[in-house]
Motif scaffolding. Structure first.
Motif, PDB file in Angstrom:
ATOM      1  N   VAL A 117       0.844  -1.201   0.000  1.00  0.00           N
ATOM      2  CA  VAL A 117       0.000   0.000   0.000  1.00  0.00           C
ATOM      3  C   VAL A 117       0.880   1.253   0.000  1.00  0.00           C
ATOM      4  O   VAL A 117       0.530   2.267  -0.605  1.00  0.00           O
ATOM      5  CB  VAL A 117      -0.965   0.001   1.210  1.00  0.00           C
ATOM      6  CG1 VAL A 117      -1.687   1.326   1.360  1.00  0.00           C
ATOM      7  CG2 VAL A 117      -1.968  -1.144   1.092  1.00  0.00           C
ATOM      8  N   CYS A 118       2.035   1.179   0.637  1.00  0.00           N
ATOM      9  CA  CYS A 118       2.956   2.320   0.723  1.00  0.00           C
ATOM     10  C   CYS A 118       4.144   2.203  -0.226  1.00  0.00           C
ATOM     11  O   CYS A 118       5.109   2.950  -0.121  1.00  0.00           O
ATOM     12  CB  CYS A 118       3.443   2.479   2.155  1.00  0.00           C
ATOM     13  SG  CYS A 118       2.120   2.967   3.260  1.00  0.00           S
ATOM     14  N   GLY A 119       4.083   1.228  -1.137  1.00  0.00           N
ATOM     15  CA  GLY A 119       5.126   1.109  -2.152  1.00  0.00           C
ATOM     16  C   GLY A 119       6.420   0.463  -1.686  1.00  0.00           C
ATOM     17  O   GLY A 119       7.476   0.721  -2.276  1.00  0.00           O
ATOM     18  N   ILE A 120       6.347  -0.326  -0.629  1.00  0.00           N
ATOM     19  CA  ILE A 120       7.531  -1.043  -0.158  1.00  0.00           C
ATOM     20  C   ILE A 120       7.160  -2.504   0.074  1.00  0.00           C
ATOM     21  O   ILE A 120       5.987  -2.850   0.150  1.00  0.00           O
ATOM     22  CB  ILE A 120       8.115  -0.421   1.138  1.00  0.00           C
ATOM     23  CG1 ILE A 120       7.048  -0.321   2.241  1.00  0.00           C
ATOM     24  CG2 ILE A 120       8.752   0.925   0.861  1.00  0.00           C
ATOM     25  CD1 ILE A 120       7.551   0.244   3.554  1.00  0.00           C
ATOM     26  N   SER A 121       8.187  -3.359   0.181  1.00  0.00           N
ATOM     27  CA  SER A 121       7.948  -4.769   0.464  1.00  0.00           C
ATOM     28  C   SER A 121       7.843  -4.962   1.980  1.00  0.00           C
ATOM     29  O   SER A 121       8.245  -4.094   2.755  1.00  0.00           O
ATOM     30  CB  SER A 121       9.093  -5.620  -0.079  1.00  0.00           C
ATOM     31  OG  SER A 121      10.261  -5.409   0.690  1.00  0.00           O
ATOM     32  N   TYR A 122       7.336  -6.117   2.391  1.00  0.00           N
ATOM     33  CA  TYR A 122       7.250  -6.390   3.830  1.00  0.00           C
ATOM     34  C   TYR A 122       8.646  -6.417   4.448  1.00  0.00           C
ATOM     35  O   TYR A 122       8.838  -5.971   5.589  1.00  0.00           O
ATOM     36  CB  TYR A 122       6.478  -7.681   4.120  1.00  0.00           C
ATOM     37  CG  TYR A 122       7.271  -8.939   3.895  1.00  0.00           C
ATOM     38  CD1 TYR A 122       8.011  -9.506   4.931  1.00  0.00           C
ATOM     39  CD2 TYR A 122       7.319  -9.552   2.651  1.00  0.00           C
ATOM     40  CE1 TYR A 122       8.756 -10.651   4.721  1.00  0.00           C
ATOM     41  CE2 TYR A 122       8.063 -10.695   2.442  1.00  0.00           C
ATOM     42  CZ  TYR A 122       8.779 -11.238   3.480  1.00  0.00           C
ATOM     43  OH  TYR A 122       9.515 -12.371   3.267  1.00  0.00           O
ATOM     44  N   ALA A 123       9.638  -6.921   3.723  1.00  0.00           N
ATOM     45  CA  ALA A 123      11.000  -6.971   4.260  1.00  0.00           C
ATOM     46  C   ALA A 123      11.551  -5.553   4.440  1.00  0.00           C
ATOM     47  O   ALA A 123      12.209  -5.255   5.445  1.00  0.00           O
ATOM     48  CB  ALA A 123      11.909  -7.794   3.352  1.00  0.00           C
ATOM     49  N   GLN A 124      11.278  -4.669   3.472  1.00  0.00           N
ATOM     50  CA  GLN A 124      11.714  -3.283   3.604  1.00  0.00           C
ATOM     51  C   GLN A 124      10.987  -2.611   4.775  1.00  0.00           C
ATOM     52  O   GLN A 124      11.600  -1.888   5.556  1.00  0.00           O
ATOM     53  CB  GLN A 124      11.454  -2.518   2.304  1.00  0.00           C
ATOM     54  CG  GLN A 124      12.350  -2.961   1.175  1.00  0.00           C
ATOM     55  CD  GLN A 124      11.944  -2.366  -0.166  1.00  0.00           C
ATOM     56  OE1 GLN A 124      10.822  -1.896  -0.353  1.00  0.00           O
ATOM     57  NE2 GLN A 124      12.860  -2.401  -1.112  1.00  0.00           N
ATOM     58  N   GLN A 125       9.694  -2.897   4.909  1.00  0.00           N
ATOM     59  CA  GLN A 125       8.948  -2.323   6.029  1.00  0.00           C
ATOM     60  C   GLN A 125       9.489  -2.856   7.352  1.00  0.00           C
ATOM     61  O   GLN A 125       9.615  -2.113   8.316  1.00  0.00           O
ATOM     62  CB  GLN A 125       7.459  -2.613   5.906  1.00  0.00           C
ATOM     63  CG  GLN A 125       6.651  -1.899   6.987  1.00  0.00           C
ATOM     64  CD  GLN A 125       5.188  -2.202   6.919  1.00  0.00           C
ATOM     65  OE1 GLN A 125       4.788  -3.342   6.721  1.00  0.00           O
ATOM     66  NE2 GLN A 125       4.370  -1.171   7.087  1.00  0.00           N
ATOM     67  N   HIS A 126       9.830  -4.139   7.380  1.00  0.00           N
ATOM     68  CA  HIS A 126      10.377  -4.728   8.601  1.00  0.00           C
ATOM     69  C   HIS A 126      11.692  -4.049   8.972  1.00  0.00           C
ATOM     70  O   HIS A 126      11.920  -3.707  10.139  1.00  0.00           O
ATOM     71  CB  HIS A 126      10.574  -6.233   8.417  1.00  0.00           C
ATOM     72  CG  HIS A 126      10.932  -6.963   9.656  1.00  0.00           C
ATOM     73  ND1 HIS A 126      10.222  -6.858  10.836  1.00  0.00           N
ATOM     74  CD2 HIS A 126      11.945  -7.819   9.916  1.00  0.00           C
ATOM     75  CE1 HIS A 126      10.783  -7.626  11.762  1.00  0.00           C
ATOM     76  NE2 HIS A 126      11.834  -8.213  11.229  1.00  0.00           N
ATOM     77  N   CYS A 127      12.532  -3.813   7.989  1.00  0.00           N
ATOM     78  CA  CYS A 127      13.805  -3.121   8.213  1.00  0.00           C
ATOM     79  C   CYS A 127      13.544  -1.718   8.781  1.00  0.00           C
ATOM     80  O   CYS A 127      14.156  -1.327   9.775  1.00  0.00           O
ATOM     81  CB  CYS A 127      14.576  -3.047   6.895  1.00  0.00           C
ATOM     82  SG  CYS A 127      16.216  -2.344   7.031  1.00  0.00           S
ATOM     83  N   LEU A 128      12.634  -0.984   8.163  1.00  0.00           N
ATOM     84  CA  LEU A 128      12.295   0.362   8.650  1.00  0.00           C
ATOM     85  C   LEU A 128      11.714   0.294  10.059  1.00  0.00           C
ATOM     86  O   LEU A 128      12.035   1.120  10.916  1.00  0.00           O
ATOM     87  CB  LEU A 128      11.299   1.041   7.707  1.00  0.00           C
ATOM     88  CG  LEU A 128      11.790   1.358   6.291  1.00  0.00           C
ATOM     89  CD1 LEU A 128      10.653   1.919   5.451  1.00  0.00           C
ATOM     90  CD2 LEU A 128      12.991   2.289   6.310  1.00  0.00           C
ATOM     91  N   TRP A 129      10.868  -0.700  10.290  1.00  0.00           N
ATOM     92  CA  TRP A 129      10.243  -0.861  11.604  1.00  0.00           C
ATOM     93  C   TRP A 129      11.301  -1.115  12.678  1.00  0.00           C
ATOM     94  O   TRP A 129      11.256  -0.530  13.763  1.00  0.00           O
ATOM     95  CB  TRP A 129       9.240  -2.007  11.547  1.00  0.00           C
ATOM     96  CG  TRP A 129       8.565  -2.297  12.847  1.00  0.00           C
ATOM     97  CD1 TRP A 129       8.803  -3.358  13.662  1.00  0.00           C
ATOM     98  CD2 TRP A 129       7.559  -1.520  13.488  1.00  0.00           C
ATOM     99  NE1 TRP A 129       7.995  -3.301  14.767  1.00  0.00           N
ATOM    100  CE2 TRP A 129       7.217  -2.180  14.690  1.00  0.00           C
ATOM    101  CE3 TRP A 129       6.911  -0.340  13.171  1.00  0.00           C
ATOM    102  CZ2 TRP A 129       6.266  -1.689  15.571  1.00  0.00           C
ATOM    103  CZ3 TRP A 129       5.958   0.142  14.056  1.00  0.00           C
ATOM    104  CH2 TRP A 129       5.641  -0.525  15.233  1.00  0.00           C
ATOM    105  N   LEU A 130      12.273  -1.969  12.376  1.00  0.00           N
ATOM    106  CA  LEU A 130      13.327  -2.257  13.349  1.00  0.00           C
ATOM    107  C   LEU A 130      14.139  -0.999  13.650  1.00  0.00           C
ATOM    108  O   LEU A 130      14.469  -0.731  14.810  1.00  0.00           O
ATOM    109  CB  LEU A 130      14.237  -3.376  12.832  1.00  0.00           C
ATOM    110  CG  LEU A 130      13.559  -4.745  12.705  1.00  0.00           C
ATOM    111  CD1 LEU A 130      14.503  -5.747  12.060  1.00  0.00           C
ATOM    112  CD2 LEU A 130      13.056  -5.248  14.046  1.00  0.00           C
ATOM    113  N   LEU A 131      14.431  -0.209  12.628  1.00  0.00           N
ATOM    114  CA  LEU A 131      15.164   1.041  12.836  1.00  0.00           C
ATOM    115  C   LEU A 131      14.283   2.075  13.535  1.00  0.00           C
ATOM    116  O   LEU A 131      14.792   2.955  14.240  1.00  0.00           O
ATOM    117  CB  LEU A 131      15.703   1.576  11.511  1.00  0.00           C
ATOM    118  CG  LEU A 131      16.817   0.733  10.905  1.00  0.00           C
ATOM    119  CD1 LEU A 131      17.090   1.168   9.466  1.00  0.00           C
ATOM    120  CD2 LEU A 131      18.078   0.780  11.747  1.00  0.00           C
ATOM    121  N   HIS A 132      12.985   1.983  13.364  1.00  0.00           N
ATOM    122  CA  HIS A 132      12.038   2.854  14.060  1.00  0.00           C
ATOM    123  C   HIS A 132      12.100   2.587  15.559  1.00  0.00           C
ATOM    124  O   HIS A 132      12.010   3.503  16.367  1.00  0.00           O
ATOM    125  CB  HIS A 132      10.629   2.567  13.497  1.00  0.00           C
ATOM    126  CG  HIS A 132       9.531   3.346  14.119  1.00  0.00           C
ATOM    127  ND1 HIS A 132       8.655   2.780  15.018  1.00  0.00           N
ATOM    128  CD2 HIS A 132       9.130   4.627  13.958  1.00  0.00           C
ATOM    129  CE1 HIS A 132       7.768   3.682  15.386  1.00  0.00           C
ATOM    130  NE2 HIS A 132       8.034   4.807  14.753  1.00  0.00           N
TER     131      HIS A 132
END
Length: 173
Positions: A35-50
């Protein structure tokens, strides 16, 4: 104590339930992240850095349980999208990965979509005691399987995840 036959029976059911659960979650997670133009793995990476900004490539890979090449490729793709940046730690050769302003915006955007709120709302209709019991059991199983080999993951689960309780966010509906 279980005999071998019962142990095999329960283990087979457990293994298949855990795998099927993760496969369905991964599919739903990927749909939600798209929905936001990223993969779940990319979102997971961003989430971990969040949750814990400024991780090394090794720490990030250990926490996400990715191998080094997968972690490196993900970070490179996120760098190209200008969502993360690498910075050398002052006075050392250590390179840490940080969210950029765009990365902070993307993670906030992605976790506040209707799809994400629904995806992450798995426990909302359960009593807290039930959730804690399930997570405690899974953690005990993880500890037996991992034999404490992944200190970055353990630290993340035990310490960094508590940062989530400090993040102000609207209610999950």
């Amino acid at each position: 104590m279980l005999d071998r036959k019962k142990n095999d029976y329960y283990f087979t059911i457990f293994l298949n339930l855990v795998r099927a659960t993760y496969m369905y979650l991964e599919k739903d997670w990927d749909n939600e992240a798209q929905v936001c133009g990223i993969s779940y793995a990319q979102q997971h990476c961003l989430w971990l850095l969040h949750i814990q900004d400024g991780l090394t490539l090794t720490e990030l890979g250990n926490i996400a349980v990715w191998n080094k090449s997968t972690t490196s490729a993900l970070v490179s793709r996120l760098q190209k999208k200008k969502l993360v940046e690498k910075r050398r730690q002052k006075g050392t050769n250590v390179i840490r990965i940080y969210l950029t302003k765009e990365g902070w915006k993307k993670i906030e955007e992605s976790i506040n979509t209707k799809e994400c709120i629904e995806f992450m709302g798995l426990f909302k209709d359960h009593k807290e005691e039930e959730v804690v019991e399930i997570l405690s059991f899974l953690k005990r199983i993880y500890d037996e399987v991992s034999k404490d080999k992944n200190s970055d993951f353990n630290r993340f689960i035990n310490e960094y995840s508590e940062n989530l309780l400090k993040i102000e966010r609207g209610p999950i509906v």
